[in-house]
Design a protein around this motif. Sequence first.
Motif, short mmCIF file in Angstrom:
data_model
loop_
_atom_site.label_atom_id
_atom_site.label_comp_id
_atom_site.label_asym_id
_atom_site.label_seq_id
_atom_site.Cartn_x
_atom_site.Cartn_y
_atom_site.Cartn_z
N PHE A 32 0.80 -1.22 0.00
CA PHE A 32 0.00 0.00 0.00
C PHE A 32 0.84 1.28 0.00
CE2 PHE A 32 -2.54 -3.35 2.05
CZ PHE A 32 -3.50 -3.48 1.07
N ALA A 33 1.86 1.37 0.83
CA ALA A 33 2.70 2.57 0.85
C ALA A 33 3.60 2.61 -0.38
CB ALA A 33 3.52 2.63 2.13
N LYS A 34 4.12 1.46 -0.76
CA LYS A 34 4.95 1.28 -1.96
C LYS A 34 6.14 2.22 -2.05
CE LYS A 34 1.15 -0.61 -4.53
NZ LYS A 34 0.86 -1.25 -5.73
N ASN A 35 6.59 2.70 -0.93
CA ASN A 35 7.76 3.56 -0.95
C ASN A 35 8.65 3.30 0.26
OD1 ASN A 35 6.18 4.64 1.04
ND2 ASN A 35 6.27 6.74 0.31
N GLY A 36 8.65 2.05 0.71
CA GLY A 36 9.44 1.72 1.88
C GLY A 36 10.93 1.83 1.63
N ASP A 37 11.65 2.34 2.59
CA ASP A 37 13.09 2.41 2.54
C ASP A 37 13.65 0.99 2.42
OD1 ASP A 37 15.72 2.21 4.30
OD2 ASP A 37 15.61 4.25 3.49
N THR A 38 14.60 0.79 1.53
CA THR A 38 15.15 -0.54 1.26
C THR A 38 15.73 -1.17 2.53
OG1 THR A 38 15.64 0.11 -0.99
CG2 THR A 38 16.78 -1.83 -0.16
N ALA A 39 16.44 -0.40 3.32
CA ALA A 39 17.04 -0.95 4.55
C ALA A 39 15.95 -1.39 5.54
CB ALA A 39 17.96 0.08 5.19
N VAL A 40 14.91 -0.61 5.62
CA VAL A 40 13.80 -0.96 6.53
C VAL A 40 13.10 -2.22 6.03
CG1 VAL A 40 11.56 -0.19 7.42
CG2 VAL A 40 13.48 1.41 7.31
N MET A 41 12.85 -2.29 4.73
CA MET A 41 12.19 -3.47 4.17
C MET A 41 13.06 -4.71 4.35
SD MET A 41 9.28 -2.32 3.27
CE MET A 41 8.53 -3.45 2.11
N ASP A 42 14.36 -4.58 4.16
CA ASP A 42 15.27 -5.71 4.38
C ASP A 42 15.23 -6.16 5.84
OD1 ASP A 42 15.99 -5.63 1.72
OD2 ASP A 42 17.91 -4.61 2.09
N PHE A 43 15.18 -5.20 6.76
CA PHE A 43 15.09 -5.51 8.18
C PHE A 43 13.82 -6.33 8.47
CE2 PHE A 43 13.19 -4.42 12.28
CZ PHE A 43 14.18 -4.82 13.16
N PHE A 44 12.69 -5.85 7.96
CA PHE A 44 11.43 -6.55 8.19
C PHE A 44 11.44 -7.94 7.55
CE2 PHE A 44 9.38 -2.31 8.98
CZ PHE A 44 9.06 -2.57 10.30
N ARG A 45 11.96 -8.06 6.33
CA ARG A 45 12.04 -9.36 5.66
C ARG A 45 12.87 -10.35 6.48
NH1 ARG A 45 11.74 -6.71 0.84
NH2 ARG A 45 13.97 -6.32 0.75
N ALA A 46 13.98 -9.90 7.03
CA ALA A 46 14.82 -10.78 7.85
C ALA A 46 14.08 -11.22 9.11
CB ALA A 46 16.13 -10.07 8.21
N ARG A 47 13.38 -10.31 9.74
CA ARG A 47 12.61 -10.66 10.94
C ARG A 47 11.48 -11.63 10.60
NH1 ARG A 47 14.19 -8.48 16.00
NH2 ARG A 47 16.01 -7.24 15.46
N ILE A 48 10.82 -11.40 9.48
CA ILE A 48 9.74 -12.29 9.04
C ILE A 48 10.30 -13.68 8.75
CG2 ILE A 48 8.12 -12.75 7.14
CD1 ILE A 48 7.72 -9.64 7.05
#
Length: 126
Positions: A32-48
Amino acid sequence: NEAELREILRWILFDNHKFTSYLATYRFMHAFAKNGDTAVMDFFRARIKTSLGIVEKHLERQPFVVGDAPTIADISMCGYLYYPAEEFGFDIAAAHPAIAAWLGRIKALPGWKHPYKLMPGHPLPT
């Protein structure tokens, strides 16, 4: 019994702090936001990835989160896992067969409805 109650509460806390919290935030930012910071998205993906691995390994040994029957812990943890893969950018069920089987068992429970069926007007166009 008391031990089962503690285990249910432990999994609900795990869900709140380590599972749905990351899944929900990542899904929102990706779909929905489609503009997430790459580092933040990578952090969330690793946690997931880590939390899905914990749940996958746990569900390889038993049919539901706390034993042989569904509890509120299952209901707490499963909701975000039914959203389509395109909303996450990865297919949780395809990568985690024990989670996929668990979701199938939950889906087979009487009265089960897909999360979008519980929210009129959804899914929202992306």
